[in-house]
Design an enzyme around this catalytic site. Structure first.
Site, short mmCIF file in Angstrom:
data_model
loop_
_atom_site.label_atom_id
_atom_site.label_comp_id
_atom_site.label_asym_id
_atom_site.label_seq_id
_atom_site.Cartn_x
_atom_site.Cartn_y
_atom_site.Cartn_z
CB SER A 52 3.63 -3.72 -4.59
OG SER A 52 4.32 -4.77 -3.94
CG HIS B 271 0.40 -0.50 -5.72
ND1 HIS B 271 1.07 0.69 -5.49
CD2 HIS B 271 0.82 -1.36 -4.75
CE1 HIS B 271 1.87 0.55 -4.45
NE2 HIS B 271 1.73 -0.68 -3.98
CE LYS C 299 0.40 1.30 -1.76
NZ LYS C 299 0.09 1.06 -0.35
#
Length: 540
Positions: free
Chosen positions: A318, A346, A377
């Site tokens: 990240s 992610h 996200k």
């Protein structure tokens, strides 16, 4: 090398302790030999890796020592002190910053605590008899950073956030529109009208929240549908949804590992993984970042121990943006009989032809034992999930405490996520636009000579190193109207500070060009070297 700046180093133990003090900010009297590096001193995997790297440079062993070999200060000292240290060393040992340890008078923190040499690391591992004492000292530090315009954390946005956002600038006392590169809304789904409509519609039919944990009255038909859709997306038998991605890692790791087991983790893993390992009570071994030779050494040395072993890694790291070397990692895991958990926080919505994540990216769907993800996200909602074999997921429903004893995401949020998954699958142009933007921006920054490391995702770091310089660069960037993250300890190790740029599909080519201009001007203002002819430089 200039011999005039060489000097003998007589005490190897003192050299080692100096390096530890430099990174940890402890006084020498606080560094007891029997202290556990992680549990007692709070030296996390990132900091330990930096300490060992410095000691390897100083002692120059024939074979580099690795962070996973050490669990106490004594083990660190014994191992390195047993090596030959040249009689003459250059005066380039890591320099200890002048530490202004708190001097209290009448309960007040002295002004020198706001010195630029201080970092957030200085307020961890406090030995005061009052556990709240550190909060008073931190207050002075925080106030100083805020007065200088260096800490912009937690400022409030107003309204929808896309490629641009209106944020209240507390320093100027007004609302400002910023070019936004601090959002993980990678596919633009958080603002998508069809997602918002699904949430609104379901709020009317299901209410605002579920008022209970999943096992006791908190499950709705939409939670079950969401889990089914996520399992399909990942190509797995089953899926379990948690209140957040953080709690998913806490719940899975602490439920599956215990005191007899071993957690094997990459040194740059997310804090939720590190905390899950702590909570499990399992022993932990760290391997060098994305270094499969280092991982194999850990696996080899732990073959004869009793208990199970699980390798836990991020899919995309990240703060660095690079991708785990999953094919080799899975091969090693199978060879040595270890399980694999990949955190796709992610990666979901970013990697793979359809955006399903790391395993799809490598053509390995189903080959990691567990796949963890977050829905806050790329999916534009809230919550976390774990996908895997049904028997494992069923076990987690009863033994993952962060699932059993917590209220889950509201049904309207689940409805929005179901719509997001559908749109991601039926509108692949979102993912294509994201990758066009990623490649364009990274190539422009690399050509200017910014250090973007090995990023290959929607996260592009601009590595500076020194914390003060990184914060000053961040301030210059924001002054020019661009909002991105300034990452310091504990997000990264002390000495590895950076700006962190998050790219979205909604960014236009004009946005990207403006971001490049702002970063270039801010770097020039702060005296950071750029190479406009191309190439890359190291940490500024």
């Amino acid at each position: 090398m200039n011999q005039a700046v060489l000097q003998p180093v007589a005490d190897k133990t003192q050299v080692i302790r100096t390096v530890v003090r430099t990174h940890s900010q402890y006084d020498d009297s606080e560094l007891l030999p029997t202290a556990l590096l992680q549990e007692d001193l709070g030296i996390d995997s990132i900091m330990l890796a930096a300490i060992v790297a410095d000691l390897n440079k100083i002692f120059a062993p024939s074979k580099q020592l690795r962070p996973d070999e050490f669990d106490t200060l004594d083990s660190l000292i014994r191992k390195f002190a047993s090596l030959e240290l040249p009689q003459i060393r250059p005066v380039d040992l890591p320099q200890e910053p002048e530490r202004h340890r708190p001097q209290q008078e009448g309960g007040a923190a002295k002004a020198n605590e706001t010195d630029a040499a201080l970092t957030m690391r200085d307020f961890v591992g406090d030995s005061s008899p009052d556990p709240f004492a550190k909060t008073e000292r931190f207050a002075a530090f925080l106030h100083s950073r805020q007065q200088q315009g260096l800490f912009w954390y937690g400022m409030a946005s107003k309204g929808l956030c896309s490629n641009r956002a209106v944020i209240h600038d507390e320093y100027e006392g007004r609302d400002r529109e910023f070019l936004l590169f601090a959002s993980n809304n990678y596919l633009g789904l958080a603002n998508e009208p069809r997602v918002l409509e699904a949430i609104i519609r379901t709020t009317r039919s299901h209410g605002a929240t579920n008022t209970g944990s999943r096992l006791i009255g908190g499950t709705t038909d939409l939670h079950k549908e969401l889990e089914y859709r996520l399992a399909q997306l990942k190509g797995r038998e089953d899926c379990i949804v948690f209140p957040s991605g953080y709690s998913a890692n806490l719940g899975a790791i602490s439920a599956l590992l215990g005191p007899n087991d071993l957690a094997i983790t990459d040194m740059y893993n997310h804090m939720s993984i590190q905390d899950g390992c702590k909570l499990s009570g399992a022993q932990k071994r760290i391997f060098a970042h994305n270094d499969m030779a280092s991982l194999e050494e850990v696996l080899q040395r732990s073959q004869d121990r009793r208990g199970g072993r699980m390798i836990v890694v991020d899919g995309v790291f990240s703060m660095h943006g690079d991708i785990v070397k999953l094919p080799e990692l899975v091969r090693l895991a199978k060879h040595y009989g270890a399980r694999v958990l990949v955190d796709d926080a992610h990666s979901t919505g970013v990697l793979g032809a359809s955006g399903s994540g790391t395993t799809e990216h490598f053509g390995m769907k189903g080959e990691a034992d567990l796949e963890v993800g977050t829905m806050s996200k790329a999916l534009g909602g809230q919550g976390g999930f774990i996908a895997g074999d049904k028997r494992v997921i069923d076990y987690l429903r009863f033994y993952a405490n962060s699932y059993v004893f917590a209220a889950t995401i509201p049904a309207p949020v689940a409805a929005g996520l179901i719509e997001s998954i559908s749109l991601m699958q039926t509108e692949p142009q979102r993912l294509a636009a994201l990758w066009d933007n990623i490649r364009y921006l990274k190539s422009r920054l690399d050509a200017l000579g910014f250090n973007t490391e090995h990023s290959d995702s929607a996260i592009i770091p601009v590595v500076i190193g020194n914390e003060q310089r990184a914060m000053e660069l961040g301030r210059s960037v924001r002054r020019r109207g661009m909002f991105c993250q300034t990452v310091v300890f504990p997000g990264v190790a002390v000495g590895d500070a950076r700006l962190r740029i998050s790219v979205m599909s909604s960014h236009t080519r004009e946005d990207l060009d403006e971001a490049v201009r702002i970063l270039r001007e801010a770097a020039e203002e702060n005296g950071l070297p750029l190479n406009t002819a191309g190439g890359a430089h190291g940490h500024a």
